[in-house]
Enzyme design. Structure first.
Site, PDB file in Angstrom:
ATOM      1  N   ASP A  48       1.128  -0.898   0.049  1.00 12.79           N
ATOM      2  CA  ASP A  48       0.392  -0.018   0.624  1.00 12.79           C
ATOM      3  C   ASP A  48       0.818   1.278   0.128  1.00 12.79           C
ATOM      4  O   ASP A  48       0.323   1.924  -0.709  1.00 12.79           O
ATOM      5  CB  ASP A  48      -0.758   0.126   1.348  1.00 12.79           C
ATOM      6  N   ALA A  49       2.172   0.961   0.591  1.00 17.01           N
ATOM      7  CA  ALA A  49       3.018   2.042   0.544  1.00 17.01           C
ATOM      8  C   ALA A  49       3.394   2.443  -0.834  1.00 17.01           C
ATOM      9  O   ALA A  49       3.652   3.304  -0.819  1.00 17.01           O
ATOM     10  CB  ALA A  49       3.757   2.150   1.389  1.00 17.01           C
ATOM     11  N   LYS A 133     -29.578 -31.094  -2.639  1.00 18.53           N
ATOM     12  CA  LYS A 133     -28.609 -30.110  -1.581  1.00 18.53           C
ATOM     13  C   LYS A 133     -27.702 -29.517  -2.472  1.00 18.53           C
ATOM     14  O   LYS A 133     -26.633 -30.013  -3.157  1.00 18.53           O
ATOM     15  CB  LYS A 133     -28.564 -29.946  -0.223  1.00 18.53           C
ATOM     16  N   LYS A 306     -38.457 -31.501   3.039  1.00 19.48           N
ATOM     17  CA  LYS A 306     -39.106 -29.871   3.636  1.00 19.48           C
ATOM     18  C   LYS A 306     -40.128 -30.600   4.016  1.00 19.48           C
ATOM     19  O   LYS A 306     -41.015 -31.212   2.492  1.00 19.48           O
ATOM     20  CB  LYS A 306     -39.410 -29.083   2.793  1.00 19.48           C
ATOM     21  N   CYS A 465      -3.028 -13.349  30.261  1.00 19.65           N
ATOM     22  CA  CYS A 465      -2.591 -14.253  29.823  1.00 19.65           C
ATOM     23  C   CYS A 465      -2.922 -13.380  28.088  1.00 19.65           C
ATOM     24  O   CYS A 465      -3.934 -13.271  27.847  1.00 19.65           O
ATOM     25  CB  CYS A 465      -3.244 -15.294  29.660  1.00 19.65           C
TER      26      CYS A 465
HETATM   27  S1  IVH Z   1     -33.442 -24.142   2.131  1.00 24.40           S
HETATM   28  C1  IVH Z   1     -34.681 -22.478   5.498  1.00 24.40           C
HETATM   29  N1  IVH Z   1     -33.172 -26.346   0.364  1.00 24.40           N
HETATM   30  O1  IVH Z   1     -28.570 -25.093   1.821  1.00 24.40           O
HETATM   31  C2  IVH Z   1     -34.148 -23.254   4.699  1.00 24.40           C
HETATM   32  N2  IVH Z   1     -31.455 -24.952   0.919  1.00 24.40           N
HETATM   33  O2  IVH Z   1     -26.788 -26.328   4.440  1.00 24.40           O
HETATM   34  C3  IVH Z   1     -33.636 -22.545   3.583  1.00 24.40           C
HETATM   35  N3  IVH Z   1     -29.269 -25.808  -0.225  1.00 24.40           N
HETATM   36  O3  IVH Z   1     -28.323 -22.141   3.669  1.00 24.40           O
HETATM   37  C4  IVH Z   1     -32.121 -23.698   2.667  1.00 24.40           C
HETATM   38  N4  IVH Z   1     -29.936 -26.843  -1.805  1.00 24.40           N
HETATM   39  O4  IVH Z   1     -27.326 -22.317   0.674  1.00 24.40           O
HETATM   40  C5  IVH Z   1     -32.802 -25.474   1.038  1.00 24.40           C
HETATM   41  N5  IVH Z   1     -33.041 -27.405  -1.834  1.00 24.40           N
HETATM   42  C6  IVH Z   1     -32.731 -26.812  -1.066  1.00 24.40           C
HETATM   43  C7  IVH Z   1     -31.133 -26.106  -1.108  1.00 24.40           C
HETATM   44  C8  IVH Z   1     -29.885 -25.073  -0.094  1.00 24.40           C
HETATM   45  C9  IVH Z   1     -28.624 -25.957  -1.109  1.00 24.40           C
HETATM   46  C10 IVH Z   1     -28.291 -24.700   0.326  1.00 24.40           C
HETATM   47  C11 IVH Z   1     -28.385 -23.641   1.235  1.00 24.40           C
HETATM   48  C12 IVH Z   1     -28.223 -23.549   2.201  1.00 24.40           C
HETATM   49  C13 IVH Z   1     -28.092 -24.544   3.366  1.00 24.40           C
HETATM   50  C14 IVH Z   1     -28.539 -24.892   4.692  1.00 24.40           C
END
Ligand code: IVH
Length: 712
Positions: A48-49, A133, A306, A465
């Protein structure tokens, strides 16, 4: 040497107009190049300097030759480089994370918990969606009047980074929604990169001599969090929508219908999503997706289940930071073997001595692992906190060949030791009995209640500490607490070593001390005027923070994010907490006042405020920082009242009833006393009902409850 570079040795006053023009042009292009390296590539090639010296020289030339200043692209930019970080956005509805399930039993338990909470019989139908996921990073995109207004990363769940300009470059994200979309809606989902795009980005990184990304998720994060949206636009980021935050009107009755609507509005939703009517169907969906995993274009790390019915999702609500209505069933962990090269002891902010395994670097599931936590002495010896064997009771010794396991985001663990390859004559690891930082005795406290030794050895050095002091400041500045960007661990260690910051509040007096000439940060290696200005701006940015962030930052034992939130919600200011803690009978009063805070946490809060040096530090902090209190819980006829549920309830389970009352701002209790305001009694209520009647407390039935809170 180029002509311009030779000129740099000439004092500005002696430059001819022609020479000044040549040098000024060369400086401008050099500075522009460094700007890109610093801001866009996070990879500066000069200090930075040195950078500031270039800019100073350019400004000096402009001062001598106003014609050049008039044409200059640098004018007015000195010391005001655009912030190197993003602005924050507070999420209208927090962005939650998910609980994990690793085994079929975990999935069965998840479904059983849902049924119990909703008071459903074991054979009553309930459907779940099973969605892949996606292993990327979550993004929340807000539309108002069906136009994209902003997009934010998850951040800590409460506030994220404003990455609107970058989100607008992602083709999968529509700029406008059709007319049937609600006026206000936040669409949430995952930003990701295909495996192929990841490979070609890394090829380009390698060709340019830049560091490689460890996996597609890191590359996606690095691409989205670019200050220059042009760079984001050049990376083929993609987006799957799977959830939503605030909406001005409901979007569907079930999760799968909601996904269909997101699809209609122009989002990509994952085509592998299935609706399942039983645990067996959920496991089957998980197995099928698992089989396809290797052939998919993108990384996934499990399946998310879900509850399909959105009205049931609403009833289930949240615990801490995860919804009760969802869980992530993770794919099995990946393993590798390597050598345990050393055991290092780190001293934490509460004085805990934590052993860390230094491993010969090895790739596990695409990520290089070179260290892993060993938790405590017993863990090294092959025992868990209950004294039961782990790794079949095998201990860990320096030089051992070990198997490590990594499951998703979970910290890598040593799961096995190859005793056959252990060197003859090796001896068990001797855990130090003194603090490696300050030399004080390190002891295992005995729990007065159980009479058992604590699993963790702690340094008794307290304030003397330095490790504890510096760890406290790191915690204070960290993302989960005060979130001061630009004040990372290394810088804190440097500043602390040189006596610039000894306590958290010193962070907020740095600017004043610099301006009064008491200290000179610009004289420090690698810290030019610009980076000092950026640091001060980042600190000033956090002079007003949510109260729970400050409470968490104080580092009170047992007060993590959840308890900090409970305290903030109830007391609404730090002086109010201090007053409650110092009042006679403070510990009991806090326990009685806040559902979710028990005697251990409450006693820790009181102990913290009983220390004179803590009181002084709190005063110093309050002189520098303002706090904002969390939104008051929904105002309702039961806000602030203490409610007892007894007897059997028909429309909801006991847990659900309690959660509902708490959501409405009431406290719930398991027993009736003079402090009880209301008893909700169902059929079969016994002693509690008798006692309530004897004390003249208002008693209603379940129907009366719904009438009262207006949610029949
Ligand atoms: S639902 C309230 N659905 O996983 C619930 N999350 O470990 C919100 N993710 O932060 C999440 N695929 O980034 C949901 N089909 C899916 C998903 C998903 C990936 C991720 C998301 C979440 C993380 C949690």
């Amino acid at each position: 040497m180029s002509e311009a570079a030779t000129l740099r040795a000439v004092p500005v006053a002696e430059l001819s107009v022609e020479d000044a023009r040549i040098e000024h042009a060369s400086l401008a292009s050099e500075i522009a190049e460094h700007d890109v390296r610093y801001h866009d590539e996070d990879a500066p090639t000069i200090t930075d300097a040195e950078y500031d010296a270039l800019r100073r020289r350019a400004v000096e030339i402009e001062a001598q030759h106003p014609v050049l200043a008039a044409e200059s692209t640098l004018a007015g930019k000195v010391g005001a480089k655009p912030s190197s970080k993003f602005k924050k956005i507070v999420h209208a509805v927090p962005m939650l994370s998910l609980d994990n399930a690793f085994t079929e039993v975990d999935v069965e338990e998840f479904v059983a918990r849902v049924r119990r909470f909703l008071d459903l019989r074991a054979d009553a139908p309930i459907a779940f969606t099973a969605e892949p996921k996606i292993d990327g990073l979550s993004l929340s995109i807000r539309y108002e009047g069906r136009k994209l207004v902003h997009a934010a990363t998850r951040g800590d769940g409460a506030e994220g980074e404003n990455v609107t300009a970058n989100a607008l470059t992602i083709q999968d994200i529509p700029d406008d929604l059709p007319r049937d979309a609600p006026d206000v809606v936040e669409i949430r989902g995952e930003v990701y990169l295909s495996k192929q795009a990841f490979a070609s980005i890394n090829e380009r990184q390698a060709a340019a001599g830049r560091p490689l990304f460890a996996n597609p998720r890191n590359a996606a994060a690095g691409s989205l969090r670019q200050l220059d949206p042009k760079i984001t636009a050049a990376r083929p980021l993609k987006f799957f929508a799977y959830s939503w935050g605030e909406t001005s009107a409901p979007i569907a009755g079930t999760q799968h219908e909601a996904l269909a609507r997101l699809d209609d509005w122009g989002f990509y939703v994952n085509p592998l999503t299935k609706v399942c009517a039983s645990v067996a169907e959920m496991i089957e969906a998980y197995r099928r997706v698992g089989e396809m995993r290797a052939d998919l274009e993108y990384d996934i790390d499990g399946v998310v289940y879900k509850v399909d019915d959105l009205s049931l999702q609403r009833r289930l609500g949240f615990v801490s930071r995860s919804p009760r209505w969802a869980t992530a069933h993770k794919f099995p962990a990946e393993r590798a073997t390597t050598v345990l090269e050393d055991i290092e002891i780190q001293v934490g902010r509460t004085g805990s001595l934590t052993p860390v395994a230094k491993l010969r670097p090895v790739t596990v599931g695409g990520v290089v692992v070179s260290s892993s936590t060993l938790h405590n002495e017993a863990y090294i010896a092959g025992l868990d906190n209950e004294g039961l064997p782990i790794r079949e009771g095998k201990d860990l010794r320096v030089g051992d060949h070990v198997t490590i396991q990594r499951a998703g985001d979970v910290i890598p663990q040593i799961v096995d030791v190859d005793i056959a390859r252990r060197e003859a004559g090796s001896s068990p690891y001797a855990f130090p009995e003194t603090c490696p930082v300050c030399g004080s005795h390190a002891v295992r406290e005995v729990n007065p209640k159980s009479g058992k030794e604590d699993a963790v050895r702690r340094c008794t050095g307290g304030l003397i500490c330095q490790a504890q002091a510096v760890e406290r400041i790191k915690h204070f500045a960290s993302r989960a607490a005060m979130d001061i960007e630009g004040l990372g661990d290394e810088r804190i260690e440097d500043f602390h070593r040189d006596g610039l910051i000894r306590t958290p509040s010193d962070v907020f007096t740095l600017r004043r001390r610099q301006e009064s000439g008491e200290i000179d940060l610009t004289a420090r290696e690698g810290m030019g005027r610009t980076s000092v200005a950026n640091l001060f701006a980042a600190i000033d940015d956090r002079r007003t923070v949510p109260l729970e962030k400050l409470i968490h930052g104080l580092g009170i034992r047992h007060v993590g994010e959840t308890n900090a939130k409970l305290l903030a919600r109830h007391f609404r200011s730090l002086p109010a907490i201090r007053e409650a803690a110092l009042a006679p009978g403070g510990t009991e009063a806090i326990v009685a006042a806040i559902t979710g805070i028990g005697p251990i946490v409450s006693a820790a809060v009181v102990e913290f405020f009983l220390e004179e040096h803590n009181l002084q530090e709190v005063d110093r902090l309050l002189a520098e920082i303002e706090t904002t209190a969390p939104a008051a819980p929904t105002e309702s006829p039961v806000t602030g009242k203490t409610v007892v549920f007894t007897g059997s309830l028909e429309k909801m389970s006991r847990d659900e009833a309690k959660a509902m009352a708490e959501r409405l701002g009431a406290k719930t209790s398991g027993s009736v006393s003079r402090k009880t305001d209301l008893v909700v009694a169902g059929p079969g209520a016994g002693d509690k009902l008798t006692k309530a009647n004897a004390l003249g407390i208002r008693v209603i039935d379940e129907a009366g409850w719904f009438e009262l809170v207006g949610a029949a």
